[in-house]
Motif scaffolding. Structure first.
Motif, PDB file in Angstrom:
ATOM      1  N   ALA A   1       0.827  -1.212   0.000  1.00  0.00           N
ATOM      2  CA  ALA A   1       0.000   0.000   0.000  1.00  0.00           C
ATOM      3  C   ALA A   1       0.863   1.263   0.000  1.00  0.00           C
ATOM      4  O   ALA A   1       0.540   2.242  -0.687  1.00  0.00           O
ATOM      5  N   ASP A   2       1.967   1.235   0.748  1.00  0.00           N
ATOM      6  CA  ASP A   2       2.869   2.389   0.750  1.00  0.00           C
ATOM      7  C   ASP A   2       3.440   2.628  -0.640  1.00  0.00           C
ATOM      8  O   ASP A   2       3.542   3.772  -1.101  1.00  0.00           O
ATOM      9  N   ASP A   3       3.815   1.540  -1.302  1.00  0.00           N
ATOM     10  CA  ASP A   3       4.383   1.657  -2.645  1.00  0.00           C
ATOM     11  C   ASP A   3       3.362   2.216  -3.628  1.00  0.00           C
ATOM     12  O   ASP A   3       3.731   2.899  -4.593  1.00  0.00           O
ATOM     13  N   GLU A   4       2.064   1.930  -3.398  1.00  0.00           N
ATOM     14  CA  GLU A   4       1.018   2.367  -4.322  1.00  0.00           C
ATOM     15  C   GLU A   4       0.315   3.641  -3.865  1.00  0.00           C
ATOM     16  O   GLU A   4      -0.609   4.122  -4.534  1.00  0.00           O
ATOM     17  N   GLY A   5       0.714   4.170  -2.718  1.00  0.00           N
ATOM     18  CA  GLY A   5       0.102   5.392  -2.226  1.00  0.00           C
ATOM     19  C   GLY A   5      -1.306   5.211  -1.690  1.00  0.00           C
ATOM     20  O   GLY A   5      -2.122   6.137  -1.733  1.00  0.00           O
ATOM     21  N   ILE A   6      -1.601   4.021  -1.187  1.00  0.00           N
ATOM     22  CA  ILE A   6      -2.920   3.751  -0.624  1.00  0.00           C
ATOM     23  C   ILE A   6      -2.880   4.037   0.875  1.00  0.00           C
ATOM     24  O   ILE A   6      -2.081   3.444   1.611  1.00  0.00           O
ATOM     25  N   LYS A   7      -3.729   4.941   1.341  1.00  0.00           N
ATOM     26  CA  LYS A   7      -3.683   5.337   2.747  1.00  0.00           C
ATOM     27  C   LYS A   7      -4.153   4.231   3.688  1.00  0.00           C
ATOM     28  O   LYS A   7      -3.561   4.002   4.749  1.00  0.00           O
ATOM     29  N   GLU A   8      -5.240   3.560   3.316  1.00  0.00           N
ATOM     30  CA  GLU A   8      -5.825   2.581   4.241  1.00  0.00           C
ATOM     31  C   GLU A   8      -6.232   1.306   3.493  1.00  0.00           C
ATOM     32  O   GLU A   8      -7.385   1.131   3.108  1.00  0.00           O
ATOM     33  N   PRO A   9      -5.291   0.402   3.251  1.00  0.00           N
ATOM     34  CA  PRO A   9      -5.640  -0.860   2.599  1.00  0.00           C
ATOM     35  C   PRO A   9      -6.552  -1.687   3.504  1.00  0.00           C
ATOM     36  O   PRO A   9      -6.514  -1.561   4.734  1.00  0.00           O
ATOM     37  N   MET A  10      -7.364  -2.537   2.878  1.00  0.00           N
ATOM     38  CA  MET A  10      -8.314  -3.349   3.646  1.00  0.00           C
ATOM     39  C   MET A  10      -7.996  -4.832   3.515  1.00  0.00           C
ATOM     40  O   MET A  10      -7.522  -5.305   2.473  1.00  0.00           O
ATOM     41  N   TYR A  11      -8.276  -5.557   4.589  1.00  0.00           N
ATOM     42  CA  TYR A  11      -7.995  -6.987   4.674  1.00  0.00           C
ATOM     43  C   TYR A  11      -9.185  -7.655   5.356  1.00  0.00           C
ATOM     44  O   TYR A  11      -9.780  -7.096   6.294  1.00  0.00           O
ATOM     45  N   ILE A  12      -9.560  -8.853   4.902  1.00  0.00           N
ATOM     46  CA  ILE A  12     -10.733  -9.558   5.432  1.00  0.00           C
ATOM     47  C   ILE A  12     -10.284 -10.599   6.464  1.00  0.00           C
ATOM     48  O   ILE A  12      -9.384 -11.411   6.199  1.00  0.00           O
ATOM     49  N   LEU A  13     -10.916 -10.567   7.629  1.00  0.00           N
ATOM     50  CA  LEU A  13     -10.719 -11.593   8.646  1.00  0.00           C
ATOM     51  C   LEU A  13     -12.048 -12.320   8.807  1.00  0.00           C
ATOM     52  O   LEU A  13     -13.032 -11.730   9.260  1.00  0.00           O
ATOM     53  N   ALA A  14     -12.085 -13.596   8.427  1.00  0.00           N
ATOM     54  CA  ALA A  14     -13.360 -14.305   8.327  1.00  0.00           C
ATOM     55  C   ALA A  14     -13.390 -15.545   9.217  1.00  0.00           C
ATOM     56  O   ALA A  14     -12.396 -16.246   9.381  1.00  0.00           O
ATOM     57  N   GLY A  15     -14.568 -15.792   9.769  1.00  0.00           N
ATOM     58  CA  GLY A  15     -14.812 -16.994  10.562  1.00  0.00           C
ATOM     59  C   GLY A  15     -16.303 -17.244  10.616  1.00  0.00           C
ATOM     60  O   GLY A  15     -17.107 -16.425  10.146  1.00  0.00           O
ATOM     61  N   VAL A  16     -16.686 -18.363  11.187  1.00  0.00           N
ATOM     62  CA  VAL A  16     -18.106 -18.716  11.229  1.00  0.00           C
ATOM     63  C   VAL A  16     -18.917 -17.642  11.935  1.00  0.00           C
ATOM     64  O   VAL A  16     -20.021 -17.292  11.518  1.00  0.00           O
ATOM     65  N   SER A  17     -18.384 -17.089  13.014  1.00  0.00           N
ATOM     66  CA  SER A  17     -19.079 -16.067  13.785  1.00  0.00           C
ATOM     67  C   SER A  17     -18.059 -15.172  14.467  1.00  0.00           C
ATOM     68  O   SER A  17     -16.861 -15.463  14.468  1.00  0.00           O
ATOM     69  N   SER A  18     -18.539 -14.098  15.077  1.00  0.00           N
ATOM     70  CA  SER A  18     -17.634 -13.205  15.796  1.00  0.00           C
ATOM     71  C   SER A  18     -16.972 -13.923  16.962  1.00  0.00           C
ATOM     72  O   SER A  18     -15.812 -13.669  17.282  1.00  0.00           O
ATOM     73  N   SER A  19     -17.706 -14.838  17.607  1.00  0.00           N
ATOM     74  CA  SER A  19     -17.140 -15.544  18.761  1.00  0.00           C
ATOM     75  C   SER A  19     -16.011 -16.484  18.352  1.00  0.00           C
ATOM     76  O   SER A  19     -15.025 -16.625  19.083  1.00  0.00           O
ATOM     77  N   THR A  20     -16.117 -17.129  17.186  1.00  0.00           N
ATOM     78  CA  THR A  20     -15.041 -18.024  16.760  1.00  0.00           C
ATOM     79  C   THR A  20     -13.802 -17.234  16.349  1.00  0.00           C
ATOM     80  O   THR A  20     -12.680 -17.665  16.612  1.00  0.00           O
ATOM     81  N   ILE A  21     -13.999 -16.085  15.708  1.00  0.00           N
ATOM     82  CA  ILE A  21     -12.847 -15.230  15.379  1.00  0.00           C
ATOM     83  C   ILE A  21     -12.157 -14.776  16.664  1.00  0.00           C
ATOM     84  O   ILE A  21     -10.924 -14.803  16.778  1.00  0.00           O
ATOM     85  N   GLN A  22     -12.949 -14.358  17.634  1.00  0.00           N
ATOM     86  CA  GLN A  22     -12.383 -13.909  18.906  1.00  0.00           C
ATOM     87  C   GLN A  22     -11.616 -15.034  19.598  1.00  0.00           C
ATOM     88  O   GLN A  22     -10.481 -14.860  20.052  1.00  0.00           O
ATOM     89  N   LYS A  23     -12.224 -16.201  19.665  1.00  0.00           N
ATOM     90  CA  LYS A  23     -11.633 -17.330  20.396  1.00  0.00           C
ATOM     91  C   LYS A  23     -10.405 -17.890  19.696  1.00  0.00           C
ATOM     92  O   LYS A  23      -9.373 -18.145  20.339  1.00  0.00           O
ATOM     93  N   ASN A  24     -10.509 -18.107  18.400  1.00  0.00           N
ATOM     94  CA  ASN A  24      -9.445 -18.806  17.677  1.00  0.00           C
ATOM     95  C   ASN A  24      -8.296 -17.908  17.246  1.00  0.00           C
ATOM     96  O   ASN A  24      -7.160 -18.381  17.101  1.00  0.00           O
ATOM     97  N   ILE A  25      -8.575 -16.623  17.032  1.00  0.00           N
ATOM     98  CA  ILE A  25      -7.552 -15.735  16.471  1.00  0.00           C
ATOM     99  C   ILE A  25      -7.202 -14.587  17.409  1.00  0.00           C
ATOM    100  O   ILE A  25      -6.074 -14.489  17.899  1.00  0.00           O
TER     101      ILE A  25
END
Length: 411
Positions: free
Chosen positions: A55-79
């Motif tokens: 992103a710095d090389d391309e001049g992107i201020k805020e690149p986005m990335y997806i964090l996915a799981g079955v539910s919010s609780s599984t993302i919280q617990k596992n990651i």
């Protein structure tokens, strides 16, 4: 500190193959507790730093990335909880449940239902990390992949095995390319687990499908009888041989044309369970089952719990009006079957042969559906009631332990 002090040999192999080589999807699959999520959590941090550099090389201020799981609780617990425990990383969430880490905006997406794509529609992502991928809806997985169109975008994924016809296995694991990598883990790959722990897990894992998936990490179909470890010579006892029992609870499977059943479980102080009564019949109205339940109360106490099939809420309500301690059972099918199977495997469940009849008809005819990887809905009336009783009581024990810990220790 050497790298071998931090990672297992299998995790080091994953690191070498993913950091030094080009790829688009990197999928770790295999046994539970084998180290898949640990290495993917670390790769997730590596990927965020890599994305920030792009992103710095391309001049992107805020690149986005997806964090996915079955539910919010599984993302919280596992990651997220694991990242906090390991590195004291504690994200600050915005009102949408998203957060920034290393200068990258991380957007959470939930894969358990089609509505989970709402958070990522129309976004351009520079990568994704998908936890418990086999539990994802295929449409949601496809949407996540299509969103990863930013320069250098890559997708991390991990999963436990499922049935061999699962779309993830057929389309991705069975078709590796130079852009799609996959790594297979077995329990023994996690050398940071003690030998004693691994041997205990093996000793308590039921034979057949559960062993192949949980220990060997194989994508196998279920075959044959569900409760393969049941041994009539070992697990049947006579009622006059019952030890002292300190606790009683019941499982209820409603029926009319198909058999309805109530089973009574007695448990020792040490936690060994005994099926001590079976009531199973056809063509009976709710009044009949109320009488059965009241008789059980007279024998074992008014507060004995009845874990009931939630398919007939009016029957559960009638039990409650009759001052019967009724509640909906936890009907998670595979988890419940595994719970019963584990007890059989470790000789913690016995059946009073002289007090059951239909159980004896069902135990060897209750078989797996090879395509679905679940038991066929036949010869399961008493066995469903048994599953409701054993598994729901275990779940409730776990919840009570959590509450006790919070009260005693303040967490």
């Amino acid at each position: 500190m050497a790298i071998a002090d931090v990672y297992s040999s299998k995790q080091i192999e994953v690191l070498r193959e993913t950091i030094k080589k080009d790829w688009f999807i990197n999928l770790l699959h295999g046994a539970k507790r084998s180290g898949k999520t640990k290495i993917n959590n670390d790769l997730f941090l590596f990927e965020l730093r890599r994305v920030r550099k792009i992103a710095d090389d391309e001049g992107i201020k805020e690149p986005m990335y997806i964090l996915a799981g079955v539910s919010s609780s599984t993302i919280q617990k596992n990651i997220l909880q694991e990242l906090y425990n390991m590195y004291s990383i504690e994200p600050k969430f915005d009102k949408h449940g998203n957060f920034k880490l290393f200068g990258v905006k991380v957007v959470q997406a939930y894969t358990g239902n089609i509505g989970g794509v709402g958070a990522i529609r129309a976004m351009t992502a520079h990568g994704a990390y998908i936890n418990e991928t086999s539990l994802a809806r295929q449409e949601v997985f496809g949407e996540i992949v299509s969103r990863c169109s930013g320069t250098g975008a890559r997708i991390l994924a991990d999963t436990n095995p499922d049935n061999p016809e699962h779309w993830l296995k057929k389309e991705y694991i069975d078709n590796p390319t130079n852009k799609i990598k996959n790594f297979h883990f077995v329990l023994d790959d996690n050398t940071f687990l003690s030998n004693e722990y691994r041997e205990n897990i093996k000793a308590t894992t039921p034979s057949g499908m559960f062993w192949d998936r949980d220990i060997l990490g194989l994508w196998v179909s279920a075959e044959g009888v569900v409760y393969q470890d049941f041994d009539a010579n070992k697990h049947y006892i006579d009622s006059d041989s019952l030890p002292p029992l300190s606790k009683f609870y019941c499982g209820v499977d409603w029926g009319y044309e198909h058999w309805g059943s109530i089973v009574v479980i007695g448990e020792t102080e040490e936690g060994t369970s005994y099926l001590i009564e079976e009531h199973a019949t056809q063509f009976q109205e709710i009044d009949y089952w109320v009488d059965i339940a009241k008789g059980i109360q007279e024998r074992y106490g008014s507060r004995v719990s009845f874990y009931c099939d939630s398919a007939r809420p009016e029957h559960v309500a009638r039990f409650k009006r009759e001052n019967i301690n009724a509640m909906n059972a936890d009907k998670a099918r595979l988890s419940g079957v595994e719970s019963v199977a584990k007890r059989i495997k470790v000789n913690k469940l016995f059946i009073c042969r002289d007090r059951v009849k239909k159980f004896r008809d069902e135990i060897y005819q209750y078989v797996w559906d090879e395509k679905k990887g679940e038991p066929i809905k036949e010869f399961d009336d008493v066995l469903d009631a048994l599953r409701y009783a054993i598994y729901t009581d275990e779940v409730r024990k776990g919840k009570r332990a959590i509450i006790t810990n919070k009260v005693q220790f303040g967490f």
